[in-house]
Scaffold this active site. Structure first.
Site, PDB file in Angstrom:
ATOM      1  N   ASP A  11      -1.193  -3.272   1.749  1.00 62.73           N
ATOM      2  CA  ASP A  11      -1.259  -3.869   3.098  1.00 62.73           C
ATOM      3  C   ASP A  11      -0.883  -2.903   4.232  1.00 62.73           C
ATOM      4  O   ASP A  11      -0.144  -3.288   5.161  1.00 62.73           O
ATOM      5  CB  ASP A  11      -0.363  -5.112   3.179  1.00 62.73           C
ATOM      6  CG  ASP A  11      -0.810  -6.236   2.249  1.00 62.73           C
ATOM      7  OD1 ASP A  11      -1.794  -6.048   1.501  1.00 62.73           O
ATOM      8  OD2 ASP A  11      -0.167  -7.305   2.270  1.00 62.73           O
ATOM      9  N   LYS A 109      -6.441 -10.328  -0.598  1.00 64.49           N
ATOM     10  CA  LYS A 109      -5.611 -11.437  -1.080  1.00 64.49           C
ATOM     11  C   LYS A 109      -5.237 -12.341   0.076  1.00 64.49           C
ATOM     12  O   LYS A 109      -5.239 -11.915   1.235  1.00 64.49           O
ATOM     13  CB  LYS A 109      -4.364 -10.894  -1.776  1.00 64.49           C
ATOM     14  CG  LYS A 109      -3.531 -10.052  -0.846  1.00 64.49           C
ATOM     15  CD  LYS A 109      -2.397  -9.391  -1.586  1.00 64.49           C
ATOM     16  CE  LYS A 109      -1.553  -8.593  -0.638  1.00 64.49           C
ATOM     17  NZ  LYS A 109      -1.019  -9.374   0.516  1.00 64.49           N
ATOM     18  N   CYS A 154       5.129  -8.412   0.146  1.00 62.71           N
ATOM     19  CA  CYS A 154       3.961  -8.103  -0.694  1.00 62.71           C
ATOM     20  C   CYS A 154       4.228  -6.984  -1.705  1.00 62.71           C
ATOM     21  O   CYS A 154       3.696  -7.024  -2.814  1.00 62.71           O
ATOM     22  CB  CYS A 154       2.754  -7.821   0.186  1.00 62.71           C
ATOM     23  SG  CYS A 154       2.216  -9.333   1.021  1.00 62.71           S
TER      24      CYS A 154
HETATM   25  C1  VGL Z   1       2.998  -9.958   4.026  1.00 62.53           C
HETATM   26  C2  VGL Z   1       3.988 -11.810   4.949  1.00 62.53           C
HETATM   27  C3  VGL Z   1       2.767 -12.428   5.077  1.00 62.53           C
HETATM   28  C4  VGL Z   1       3.160  -8.577   3.454  1.00 62.53           C
HETATM   29  C5  VGL Z   1       1.761 -10.561   4.126  1.00 62.53           C
HETATM   30  O1  VGL Z   1       2.184  -7.800   3.429  1.00 62.53           O
HETATM   31  O2  VGL Z   1       4.294  -8.262   3.026  1.00 62.53           O
HETATM   32  N1  VGL Z   1       4.108 -10.600   4.423  1.00 62.53           N
HETATM   33  N2  VGL Z   1       1.660 -11.796   4.661  1.00 62.53           N
END
Ligand code: VGL
Ligand code: ZN
Length: 205
Positions: A11, A109, A154
């Site tokens: 991410d 995801k 994540c």
């Molecule tokens: C994430 C919160 C919501 C992350 C993704 O990448 O850690 N955290 N969506």
């Protein structure tokens, strides 16, 4: 030739960097570290948080609720987040400084409207696989090395699920940054250590 290790870059998207929908403090600092780290791996897989508009994890989808509150959903407790990483928007794009041309797969995801997915392996219902474990097994991967955003969501959920799926797992700490909501970072490391996730620094690779 099968390589036993793969780097999972979690991410590294505009949405988690300064100016994004859910900025992780100092999130963009991971970009140069990950660029150098990725050059050490022949197998690199990227993940991308990829939510439809109105996603169930967005506070804005629950009138009367604010970001960072927790509410019960059918699959368990869900932290409500600001709108972030909406499919096809610049917020969901990879950070423009990320330079890993040899990355060979992208796992998206959180793409189902009604289920979140911090983990790159299993959605928040704790049942629905993303397919990543199968991809890694078919590639002969035994060891998953993780970096990216955010350490305590994540990255840690993915590391724990990597262990649950039978892989060795190492988190490269200086190639991650955390949200750290109500002690979530310390809790994440406690859980990861208990599950046999190793902690490393990028210079070790
Ligand atoms: C994430 C919160 C919501 C992350 C993704 O990448 O850690 N955290 N969506
Ligand atoms: Zn998300």
């Amino acid at each position: 030739m099968a390589e036993k290790a793969a780097l999972l870059v979690v991410d590294v998207q505009n949405g988690f960097c300064t100016g994004g929908g859910l900025p992780v403090p100092d999130g963009e600092a991971v970009v140069p570290v990950i660029n150098r780290l990725a050059a050490r791996f022949s197998q690199v897989i990227l993940t991308q948080d990829w939510h439809p508009p109105g996603h169930v994890s967005f506070a804005a989808s629950h009138p009367g609720h604010q970001p960072f509150e927790t509410i019960p959903l059918s699959y368990g407790e869900q932290i409500l987040w600001p709108v972030h990483c909406v499919q096809g928007t610049p917020d969901a794009d990879f950070h423009p400084g990320l330079h890993i041309p040899h990355a060979h797969a992208i796992v998206r995801k959180g793409w189902r409207a009604e289920v979140d997915s911090y983990s790159a392996f299993v959605e928040a219902d704790r049942q629905t696989p993303t397919g990543l474990a199968g991809l890694l097994r078919e590639l002969g991967v035994r060891h998953v090395v993780l970096c990216g955003l955010a350490t305590d969501f994540c990255v840690s959920w993915s590391a724990l699920d990597a262990r649950a799926a039978g892989f060795e797992a190492t988190v490269v700490d200086d190639a991650c940054r955390a949200i750290d909501l109500n002690g979530s970072l310390a809790r994440a490391w406690t859980q990861m250590h208990a599950a046999g996730v190793r902690r490393a620094m990028s210079f070790a690779f």
